[in-house]
Motif scaffolding. Structure first.
Motif, PDB file in Angstrom:
ATOM      1  N   ILE A   7      12.245   2.351 -10.393  1.00  0.00           N
ATOM      2  CA  ILE A   7      12.836   1.733  -9.205  1.00  0.00           C
ATOM      3  C   ILE A   7      12.601   2.605  -7.967  1.00  0.00           C
ATOM      4  O   ILE A   7      12.274   2.102  -6.884  1.00  0.00           O
ATOM      5  CB  ILE A   7      14.338   1.470  -9.425  1.00  0.00           C
ATOM      6  N   ILE A   8      12.723   3.922  -8.140  1.00  0.00           N
ATOM      7  CA  ILE A   8      12.455   4.826  -7.022  1.00  0.00           C
ATOM      8  C   ILE A   8      10.987   4.751  -6.617  1.00  0.00           C
ATOM      9  O   ILE A   8      10.646   4.690  -5.437  1.00  0.00           O
ATOM     10  CB  ILE A   8      12.869   6.269  -7.376  1.00  0.00           C
ATOM     11  N   TRP A   9      10.098   4.731  -7.609  1.00  0.00           N
ATOM     12  CA  TRP A   9       8.668   4.627  -7.310  1.00  0.00           C
ATOM     13  C   TRP A   9       8.353   3.318  -6.602  1.00  0.00           C
ATOM     14  O   TRP A   9       7.518   3.276  -5.699  1.00  0.00           O
ATOM     15  CB  TRP A   9       7.860   4.760  -8.590  1.00  0.00           C
ATOM     16  N   LEU A  10       9.000   2.247  -7.007  1.00  0.00           N
ATOM     17  CA  LEU A  10       8.804   0.954  -6.346  1.00  0.00           C
ATOM     18  C   LEU A  10       9.188   1.043  -4.877  1.00  0.00           C
ATOM     19  O   LEU A  10       8.461   0.566  -4.008  1.00  0.00           O
ATOM     20  CB  LEU A  10       9.629  -0.128  -7.044  1.00  0.00           C
ATOM     21  N   GLY A  11      10.309   1.657  -4.578  1.00  0.00           N
ATOM     22  CA  GLY A  11      10.748   1.783  -3.188  1.00  0.00           C
ATOM     23  C   GLY A  11       9.820   2.633  -2.354  1.00  0.00           C
ATOM     24  O   GLY A  11       9.475   2.270  -1.222  1.00  0.00           O
ATOM     25  N   VAL A  12       9.369   3.748  -2.900  1.00  0.00           N
ATOM     26  CA  VAL A  12       8.472   4.631  -2.153  1.00  0.00           C
ATOM     27  C   VAL A  12       7.119   3.960  -1.936  1.00  0.00           C
ATOM     28  O   VAL A  12       6.582   3.948  -0.822  1.00  0.00           O
ATOM     29  CB  VAL A  12       8.306   5.974  -2.901  1.00  0.00           C
ATOM     30  N   ALA A  13       6.571   3.388  -2.997  1.00  0.00           N
ATOM     31  CA  ALA A  13       5.242   2.771  -2.892  1.00  0.00           C
ATOM     32  C   ALA A  13       5.257   1.572  -1.954  1.00  0.00           C
ATOM     33  O   ALA A  13       4.344   1.404  -1.133  1.00  0.00           O
ATOM     34  CB  ALA A  13       4.756   2.351  -4.272  1.00  0.00           C
ATOM     35  N   SER A  14       6.273   0.740  -2.052  1.00  0.00           N
ATOM     36  CA  SER A  14       6.310  -0.435  -1.185  1.00  0.00           C
ATOM     37  C   SER A  14       6.578  -0.039   0.266  1.00  0.00           C
ATOM     38  O   SER A  14       6.041  -0.666   1.187  1.00  0.00           O
ATOM     39  CB  SER A  14       7.343  -1.437  -1.670  1.00  0.00           C
ATOM     40  N   GLY A  15       7.364   0.983   0.473  1.00  0.00           N
ATOM     41  CA  GLY A  15       7.615   1.440   1.845  1.00  0.00           C
ATOM     42  C   GLY A  15       6.379   2.021   2.498  1.00  0.00           C
ATOM     43  O   GLY A  15       6.073   1.729   3.659  1.00  0.00           O
ATOM     44  N   VAL A  16       5.638   2.829   1.752  1.00  0.00           N
ATOM     45  CA  VAL A  16       4.431   3.447   2.307  1.00  0.00           C
ATOM     46  C   VAL A  16       3.351   2.398   2.566  1.00  0.00           C
ATOM     47  O   VAL A  16       2.778   2.346   3.650  1.00  0.00           O
ATOM     48  CB  VAL A  16       3.916   4.554   1.363  1.00  0.00           C
ATOM     49  N   THR A  17       3.071   1.561   1.574  1.00  0.00           N
ATOM     50  CA  THR A  17       2.005   0.571   1.768  1.00  0.00           C
ATOM     51  C   THR A  17       2.393  -0.461   2.825  1.00  0.00           C
ATOM     52  O   THR A  17       1.552  -0.874   3.619  1.00  0.00           O
ATOM     53  CB  THR A  17       1.651  -0.140   0.452  1.00  0.00           C
ATOM     54  N   GLY A  18       3.644  -0.868   2.835  1.00  0.00           N
ATOM     55  CA  GLY A  18       4.088  -1.835   3.836  1.00  0.00           C
ATOM     56  C   GLY A  18       4.002  -1.296   5.249  1.00  0.00           C
ATOM     57  O   GLY A  18       3.571  -1.986   6.169  1.00  0.00           O
ATOM     58  N   SER A  19       4.398  -0.037   5.428  1.00  0.00           N
ATOM     59  CA  SER A  19       4.334   0.524   6.777  1.00  0.00           C
ATOM     60  C   SER A  19       2.901   0.762   7.216  1.00  0.00           C
ATOM     61  O   SER A  19       2.578   0.621   8.398  1.00  0.00           O
ATOM     62  CB  SER A  19       5.140   1.826   6.849  1.00  0.00           C
ATOM     63  N   LEU A  20       2.015   1.111   6.285  1.00  0.00           N
ATOM     64  CA  LEU A  20       0.611   1.279   6.658  1.00  0.00           C
ATOM     65  C   LEU A  20      -0.016  -0.045   7.077  1.00  0.00           C
ATOM     66  O   LEU A  20      -0.694  -0.130   8.105  1.00  0.00           O
ATOM     67  CB  LEU A  20      -0.175   1.879   5.493  1.00  0.00           C
ATOM     68  N   ILE A  21       0.210  -1.066   6.291  1.00  0.00           N
ATOM     69  CA  ILE A  21      -0.377  -2.372   6.600  1.00  0.00           C
ATOM     70  C   ILE A  21       0.221  -2.946   7.889  1.00  0.00           C
ATOM     71  O   ILE A  21      -0.495  -3.384   8.784  1.00  0.00           O
ATOM     72  CB  ILE A  21      -0.185  -3.336   5.421  1.00  0.00           C
ATOM     73  N   GLY A  22       1.537  -2.950   7.984  1.00  0.00           N
ATOM     74  CA  GLY A  22       2.197  -3.482   9.182  1.00  0.00           C
ATOM     75  C   GLY A  22       1.877  -2.676  10.426  1.00  0.00           C
ATOM     76  O   GLY A  22       1.677  -3.231  11.503  1.00  0.00           O
ATOM     77  N   GLY A  23       1.812  -1.363  10.291  1.00  0.00           N
ATOM     78  CA  GLY A  23       1.491  -0.516  11.432  1.00  0.00           C
ATOM     79  C   GLY A  23       0.081  -0.717  11.941  1.00  0.00           C
ATOM     80  O   GLY A  23      -0.162  -0.717  13.147  1.00  0.00           O
ATOM     81  N   MET A  24      -0.853  -0.871  11.015  1.00  0.00           N
ATOM     82  CA  MET A  24      -2.228  -1.124  11.433  1.00  0.00           C
ATOM     83  C   MET A  24      -2.355  -2.478  12.123  1.00  0.00           C
ATOM     84  O   MET A  24      -3.046  -2.599  13.144  1.00  0.00           O
ATOM     85  CB  MET A  24      -3.174  -1.054  10.234  1.00  0.00           C
ATOM     86  N   ALA A  52       5.608  -6.907   4.023  1.00  0.00           N
ATOM     87  CA  ALA A  52       6.526  -7.041   2.889  1.00  0.00           C
ATOM     88  C   ALA A  52       5.826  -7.503   1.619  1.00  0.00           C
ATOM     89  O   ALA A  52       6.374  -7.369   0.528  1.00  0.00           O
ATOM     90  CB  ALA A  52       7.646  -8.013   3.242  1.00  0.00           C
ATOM     91  N   ILE A  53       4.622  -8.036   1.736  1.00  0.00           N
ATOM     92  CA  ILE A  53       3.921  -8.591   0.572  1.00  0.00           C
ATOM     93  C   ILE A  53       3.619  -7.535  -0.492  1.00  0.00           C
ATOM     94  O   ILE A  53       3.836  -7.802  -1.677  1.00  0.00           O
ATOM     95  CB  ILE A  53       2.662  -9.355   1.024  1.00  0.00           C
ATOM     96  N   PRO A  54       3.140  -6.318  -0.155  1.00  0.00           N
ATOM     97  CA  PRO A  54       2.901  -5.337  -1.226  1.00  0.00           C
ATOM     98  C   PRO A  54       4.162  -4.977  -2.011  1.00  0.00           C
ATOM     99  O   PRO A  54       4.123  -4.834  -3.235  1.00  0.00           O
ATOM    100  CB  PRO A  54       2.354  -4.120  -0.495  1.00  0.00           C
ATOM    101  N   GLY A  55       5.288  -4.843  -1.332  1.00  0.00           N
ATOM    102  CA  GLY A  55       6.540  -4.561  -2.029  1.00  0.00           C
ATOM    103  C   GLY A  55       6.958  -5.699  -2.936  1.00  0.00           C
ATOM    104  O   GLY A  55       7.444  -5.487  -4.045  1.00  0.00           O
ATOM    105  N   TRP A  56       6.758  -6.909  -2.467  1.00  0.00           N
ATOM    106  CA  TRP A  56       7.100  -8.078  -3.272  1.00  0.00           C
ATOM    107  C   TRP A  56       6.240  -8.138  -4.529  1.00  0.00           C
ATOM    108  O   TRP A  56       6.732  -8.415  -5.624  1.00  0.00           O
ATOM    109  CB  TRP A  56       6.932  -9.329  -2.427  1.00  0.00           C
ATOM    110  N   LEU A  57       4.938  -7.868  -4.371  1.00  0.00           N
ATOM    111  CA  LEU A  57       4.044  -7.881  -5.525  1.00  0.00           C
ATOM    112  C   LEU A  57       4.388  -6.776  -6.526  1.00  0.00           C
ATOM    113  O   LEU A  57       4.361  -6.985  -7.739  1.00  0.00           O
ATOM    114  CB  LEU A  57       2.590  -7.750  -5.063  1.00  0.00           C
ATOM    115  N   LEU A  58       4.725  -5.595  -6.015  1.00  0.00           N
ATOM    116  CA  LEU A  58       5.113  -4.507  -6.906  1.00  0.00           C
ATOM    117  C   LEU A  58       6.424  -4.820  -7.634  1.00  0.00           C
ATOM    118  O   LEU A  58       6.583  -4.494  -8.812  1.00  0.00           O
ATOM    119  CB  LEU A  58       5.252  -3.202  -6.122  1.00  0.00           C
TER     120      LEU A  58
END
Length: 66
Positions: A7-24, A52-58
């Protein structure tokens, strides 16, 4: 069984990938808009929902383990 680490890994991974995609998307869209190309709005406006899509998929992948 889903562990606490999963669950912790899910939160970290979705936060990082989501912010990278949304920020770009936000950055490129703003640059296009400032330079006078209005189709930059097509990148900037859906930036938050698309991030939000990468977090949802994860999360779906993790929920299949149950």
């Amino acid at each position: 069984m889903v562990t606490r680490a999963d669950i912790i890994w899910l939160g970290v991974a979705s936060g990082v990938t989501g912010s990278l995609i949304g920020g770009m998307m936000l950055g490129i869209g703003m640059d296009l808009i400032v330079n006078g190309q209005p189709w930059g709005w097509l990148l900037m406006l859906p930036g938050a929902p698309v991030s939000a899509i990468p977090g949802w998929l994860l999360a779906r992948k993790l929920s299949r383990q149950l």
